[in-house]
Design an enzyme around this catalytic site. Structure first.
Site, PDB file in Angstrom:
ATOM      1  N   ILE A 140       0.848  -1.184   0.000  1.00 44.34           N
ATOM      2  CA  ILE A 140       0.000   0.000   0.000  1.00 44.34           C
ATOM      3  C   ILE A 140       0.887   1.238   0.000  1.00 44.34           C
ATOM      4  CG2 ILE A 140      -1.880   1.196   1.144  1.00 44.34           C
ATOM      5  CD1 ILE A 140      -2.505  -1.700   0.126  1.00 44.34           C
ATOM      6  N   LYS A 141       0.669   2.111  -0.977  1.00 42.36           N
ATOM      7  CA  LYS A 141       1.479   3.329  -1.089  1.00 42.36           C
ATOM      8  C   LYS A 141       0.856   4.448  -0.253  1.00 42.36           C
ATOM      9  CE  LYS A 141       3.443   4.509  -5.049  1.00 42.36           C
ATOM     10  NZ  LYS A 141       3.580   4.859  -6.491  1.00 42.36           N
ATOM     11  N   ILE A 142       1.672   4.995   0.632  1.00 41.27           N
ATOM     12  CA  ILE A 142       1.245   6.099   1.497  1.00 41.27           C
ATOM     13  C   ILE A 142       2.208   7.267   1.300  1.00 41.27           C
ATOM     14  CG2 ILE A 142       0.958   6.851   3.892  1.00 41.27           C
ATOM     15  CD1 ILE A 142       0.178   3.994   4.609  1.00 41.27           C
TER      16      ILE A 142
END
EC number: 2.2.1.2
Length: 369
Positions: A140-142
């Protein structure tokens, strides 16, 4: 001896990830072919990539029609389409994931960019994306905004693998590493197997040169022009020095001995923006073990065709890199101002792309209805 530059890069310890994804790549077999032919071991996506994919071709028509019949909202449709692509790509890379013990075979999907300054919203969406994709090799890209730091810690603490994106400054990178280690500590306290959690820290390269080179050209002096196109590589090299020192501390060693993984630096934005520069600049000059280089297809093909991989090009150049940043400061170019601007613009650009994606899907749903 290995026969191709991409194979040489892999042998050096650089993981090659493709910075692109579309359903056509998935269904045609083109994505799977890159594993064998170009040593690609992962994929990154972002709103810009999905907007481009949705705007062309017919491979999404069937799902769009199903979503239209179900009267899905535009936001729900985007969520369904993008998570479907990431799940399918994750299946393609499942073998890589297994053979590398989770280090590679990763496919990244980004939280909605409008949540970049909303920690609670980012945490909730990260959980939703992770559970919907439902693949252990997803990431998951944050975004590495100030609010994103809290979200990184909480998401890692929940046992979710994270690709921290939009890092420009060394100070923010230091905070990202702190957030990751704090997340591992939370996960360990919760009894989660740390070996299942992986993370990369995406340091953007070419955008630093683009912004600083503009200022150097405006100055126009020989001293200024001599520094053109040097800041991006220098900044990334110093990020690697920070990576080395941060994961050599007693705190990190304790977590690693408990099964944790070091958070590898990832070189992002590695497509050359200035046509006068070598098209493999941000690959060959940042070649070093324990890194990821996520490449647009054009950069990947250039590297495969004529990249010169000459071993570690990072660890012997820390003093040179510091000298570049010092020289920029002497010219009155503020590193802090530039990196803050790039973070702000990075979020804004992804919001624009996200809105384009929403508009594209809205039009497709309307046409299907």
């Amino acid at each position: 001896m290995t026969s191709t530059p991409t194979a040489q890069l892999s042998e050096l310890g650089v993981s090659i990830w493709l910075d692109d994804l579309s359903r056509d790549r998935i269904s045609s077999g083109a994505l799977a072919a890159l594993i064998e032919s170009r040593n690609v071991v992962g994929v990154t996506t972002n709103p810009t990539i999905f907007a481009a994919a949705l705007a062309t071709g017919t491979t999404y028509d069937e799902q769009v029609s199903e979503l239209a019949r179900a009267e899905a909202s535009v936001t729900d449709a985007v969520f369904a389409i993008t998570t479907s692509d990431v799940a399918a790509a994750s299946d393609i890379f499942a073998g890589v994931y297994e053979s590398t013990n989770g280090r590679d075979g990763r496919v990244s999907i980004e939280v909605e960019p409008g949540l970049a300054h909303d920690a609670a919203g980012t945490i909730a969406e990260a959980r939703a994306l992770w559970s919907t994709v439902d693949r252990p090799n997803a990431m998951i890209k944050i975004p590495a905004t100030r609010e994103g730091l809290e979200a990184i810690t909480e998401t890692i603490g929940a046992g979710i693998s994270v690709n921290v994106t939009l890092i420009f400054s060394l100070e923010r990178y230091r905070e990202v590493i702190e957030a990751y280690l704090a997340g591992l500590e939370k996960a360990h306290a919760a009894g989660i197997d740390l070996s299942t959690i992986h993370s990369v820290a995406s340091f953007f390269v070419s955008r630093v040169d683009t912004e600083i080179d503009k200022r150097l050209v405006d100055l126009g002096t020989p001293e200024a022009l001599a520094l053109k196109s040097k800041a991006g590589v220098a900044n990334a090299r110093l990020a690697y020095e920070l990576f080395e020192s941060s994961f050599a501390t007693d705190r990190a060693a304790t977590l690693l001995s408990a099964g944790g993984n070091a958070q590898r630096p990832l070189w992002a934005s590695t497509g050359v923006k200035d046509p006068s520069l070598p098209d493999t600049l941000y690959v060959t000059e940042l070649a070093v073990a324990n890194t990821v280089n996520t490449m647009p297809e054009k950069t990947l093909e250039a590297t495969f065709d004529h990249g010169v991989i000459a071993g570690d090009q990072v660890t012997a150049h820390y003093d040179d890199a510091r000298a570049v940043l010092s020289s920029l400061a002497e010219l009155g170019i503020s590193y802090d101002e530039v990196t803050a601007l790039l973070e702000k613009e990075g979020v804004e650009k992804f919001v624009v792309s996200w809105n384009e994606l929403l508009d594209t899907v809205a039009a497709a749903l309307e046409a299907a209805r």
